[in-house]
Design a protein around this motif. Structure first.
Motif, PDB file in Angstrom:
ATOM      1  N   LYS A 176      78.789  45.829 124.930  1.00 50.23           N
ATOM      2  CA  LYS A 176      79.580  46.424 123.864  1.00 50.23           C
ATOM      3  C   LYS A 176      78.730  47.338 122.978  1.00 50.23           C
ATOM      4  CE  LYS A 176      83.023  43.997 125.292  1.00 50.23           C
ATOM      5  NZ  LYS A 176      82.320  43.398 126.433  1.00 50.23           N
ATOM      6  N   ALA A 177      79.363  48.407 122.516  1.00 44.71           N
ATOM      7  CA  ALA A 177      78.704  49.356 121.610  1.00 44.71           C
ATOM      8  C   ALA A 177      78.831  48.829 120.183  1.00 44.71           C
ATOM      9  CB  ALA A 177      79.341  50.733 121.740  1.00 44.71           C
ATOM     10  N   ALA A 178      77.731  48.350 119.642  1.00 39.71           N
ATOM     11  CA  ALA A 178      77.763  47.681 118.348  1.00 39.71           C
ATOM     12  C   ALA A 178      78.170  48.613 117.206  1.00 39.71           C
ATOM     13  CB  ALA A 178      76.411  47.042 118.048  1.00 39.71           C
ATOM     14  N   ALA A 179      77.675  49.839 117.188  1.00 35.47           N
ATOM     15  CA  ALA A 179      77.966  50.754 116.075  1.00 35.47           C
ATOM     16  C   ALA A 179      79.456  51.083 115.978  1.00 35.47           C
ATOM     17  CB  ALA A 179      77.136  52.025 116.201  1.00 35.47           C
ATOM     18  N   PRO A 180      80.122  51.480 117.060  1.00 38.40           N
ATOM     19  CA  PRO A 180      81.569  51.715 116.978  1.00 38.40           C
ATOM     20  C   PRO A 180      82.348  50.466 116.585  1.00 38.40           C
ATOM     21  CG  PRO A 180      80.684  52.773 118.925  1.00 38.40           C
ATOM     22  CD  PRO A 180      79.589  51.907 118.363  1.00 38.40           C
ATOM     23  N   LEU A 181      81.902  49.315 117.056  1.00 36.81           N
ATOM     24  CA  LEU A 181      82.565  48.071 116.673  1.00 36.81           C
ATOM     25  C   LEU A 181      82.454  47.828 115.172  1.00 36.81           C
ATOM     26  CD1 LEU A 181      81.667  45.476 119.459  1.00 36.81           C
ATOM     27  CD2 LEU A 181      83.964  45.941 118.564  1.00 36.81           C
ATOM     28  N   ALA A 182      81.261  48.017 114.634  1.00 36.20           N
ATOM     29  CA  ALA A 182      81.047  47.802 113.204  1.00 36.20           C
ATOM     30  C   ALA A 182      81.911  48.747 112.378  1.00 36.20           C
ATOM     31  CB  ALA A 182      79.572  47.986 112.861  1.00 36.20           C
ATOM     32  N   SER A 183      82.000  50.007 112.789  1.00 35.50           N
ATOM     33  CA  SER A 183      82.817  50.981 112.061  1.00 35.50           C
ATOM     34  C   SER A 183      84.289  50.611 112.116  1.00 35.50           C
ATOM     35  CB  SER A 183      82.604  52.381 112.655  1.00 35.50           C
ATOM     36  OG  SER A 183      81.273  52.808 112.491  1.00 35.50           O
ATOM     37  N   PHE A 184      84.737  50.205 113.277  1.00 37.22           N
ATOM     38  CA  PHE A 184      86.139  49.839 113.445  1.00 37.22           C
ATOM     39  C   PHE A 184      86.486  48.611 112.608  1.00 37.22           C
ATOM     40  CE2 PHE A 184      89.481  47.468 115.676  1.00 37.22           C
ATOM     41  CZ  PHE A 184      90.469  48.434 115.765  1.00 37.22           C
ATOM     42  N   ILE A 185      85.639  47.608 112.651  1.00 39.52           N
ATOM     43  CA  ILE A 185      85.887  46.382 111.893  1.00 39.52           C
ATOM     44  C   ILE A 185      85.923  46.673 110.393  1.00 39.52           C
ATOM     45  CG2 ILE A 185      84.858  44.163 111.238  1.00 39.52           C
ATOM     46  CD1 ILE A 185      83.902  43.967 114.183  1.00 39.52           C
ATOM     47  N   LYS A 186      85.031  47.536 109.945  1.00 42.76           N
ATOM     48  CA  LYS A 186      85.022  47.905 108.524  1.00 42.76           C
ATOM     49  C   LYS A 186      86.317  48.605 108.143  1.00 42.76           C
ATOM     50  CE  LYS A 186      82.334  50.470 105.095  1.00 42.76           C
ATOM     51  NZ  LYS A 186      81.110  51.306 104.873  1.00 42.76           N
ATOM     52  N   GLU A 187      86.793  49.509 109.017  1.00 40.88           N
ATOM     53  CA  GLU A 187      88.023  50.242 108.722  1.00 40.88           C
ATOM     54  C   GLU A 187      89.236  49.318 108.710  1.00 40.88           C
ATOM     55  OE1 GLU A 187      90.558  54.151 110.278  1.00 40.88           O
ATOM     56  OE2 GLU A 187      88.763  53.511 111.343  1.00 40.88           O
ATOM     57  N   VAL A 188      89.328  48.452 109.723  1.00 43.91           N
ATOM     58  CA  VAL A 188      90.463  47.527 109.797  1.00 43.91           C
ATOM     59  C   VAL A 188      90.454  46.551 108.625  1.00 43.91           C
ATOM     60  CG1 VAL A 188      91.479  45.644 111.132  1.00 43.91           C
ATOM     61  CG2 VAL A 188      90.707  47.701 112.298  1.00 43.91           C
TER      62      VAL A 188
END
Length: 216
Positions: free
Chosen positions: A186-198
């Motif tokens: 998994k790509a950690a950076a996109p996941l972190a950004s998505f989780i922050k947005e959601v």
């Protein structure tokens, strides 16, 4: 999840659950059970199984200290009842329901008394992993008591849509293939950004991340 370094990086993104696929036919199959030891304390551990012997499920659950068993095959109510008798008392069971229309959602009623959590995923010809979404509006017809996770092709561009979807029994979302750079990675950076947005939307669920979606 499968690779220890990737597990440790993803654990920093704010996810609350991590899943591992223990179905040998999956390209994300976890053959080395020691990989589970990389999951940090405090993150719920989910093990995914597909029509596998109860003895095998229990052995892996005990070795990997799984908190939740996710059944993603054609397991019957009787199968699940037998499994529960073999699991430790604090291990929960989650049943995946493949959805293409409102009639599929009704299948959840069969499991109301034998599982703890449901997972609504996109119905496809394979066991899972279409990368496509079903029409979430069909879940308006779900009036059961069990909480559920929303799954099926959720990706980085779905944060706004998730913010507008509301159901009193939804407790999390399942993120997988659309955040991968390779099967099981998994790509950690996109996941972190998505989780922050959601998570910035007060009515959104706390994202639950599991390794589930693509099995082949």
């Amino acid at each position: 999840m499968r690779e220890p370094d990737n597990i440790r990086n993803v654990a920093k993104t704010g996810v609350t659950w991590m899943g591992m696929i223990f179905w040998p036919k999956s390209s994300r199959y976890v053959s080395d059970l020691q990989a589970a030891d990389a999951i940090p304390e405090g993150i719920t551990r989910v093990g995914v199984f597909v029509n596998q012997p109860n003895e095998e499920i229990v052995r892996i659950a005990n070795r990997c200290h799984l908190n939740i068993i996710q059944l993603h095959g054609s397991e019957s109510v009787a199968d699940i009842m037998a499994l529960r008798k073999m699991l430790s008392g604090d291990t929960k069971v989650m049943k995946a329901i493949s959805v293409s229309d409102a009639n599929n959602v009704k299948k959840a009623d069969c499991y109301a008394d034998v599982v703890d959590i449901l997972l609504f995923d996109t119905k496809c010809q394979t066991v899972g992993g279409s990368g496509k979404q079903f029409d979430w509006s069909v879940l308006d017809g779900y009036n059961g008591a069990l909480p559920f996770l929303l799954s099926g092709g959720i990706g980085p561009d779905d944060a706004e849509r998730l913010a507008s979807f509301h159901h009193p029994k939804m407790i999390g979302i399942d993120l997988n293939s659309r955040f991968e750079t390779a099967p099981g990675i998994k790509a950690a950076a996109p996941l972190a950004s998505f989780i922050k947005e959601v998570s910035s939307h007060p009515t959104s669920p706390t994202p639950t991340y599991k390794k589930k979606e693509n099995y082949e």
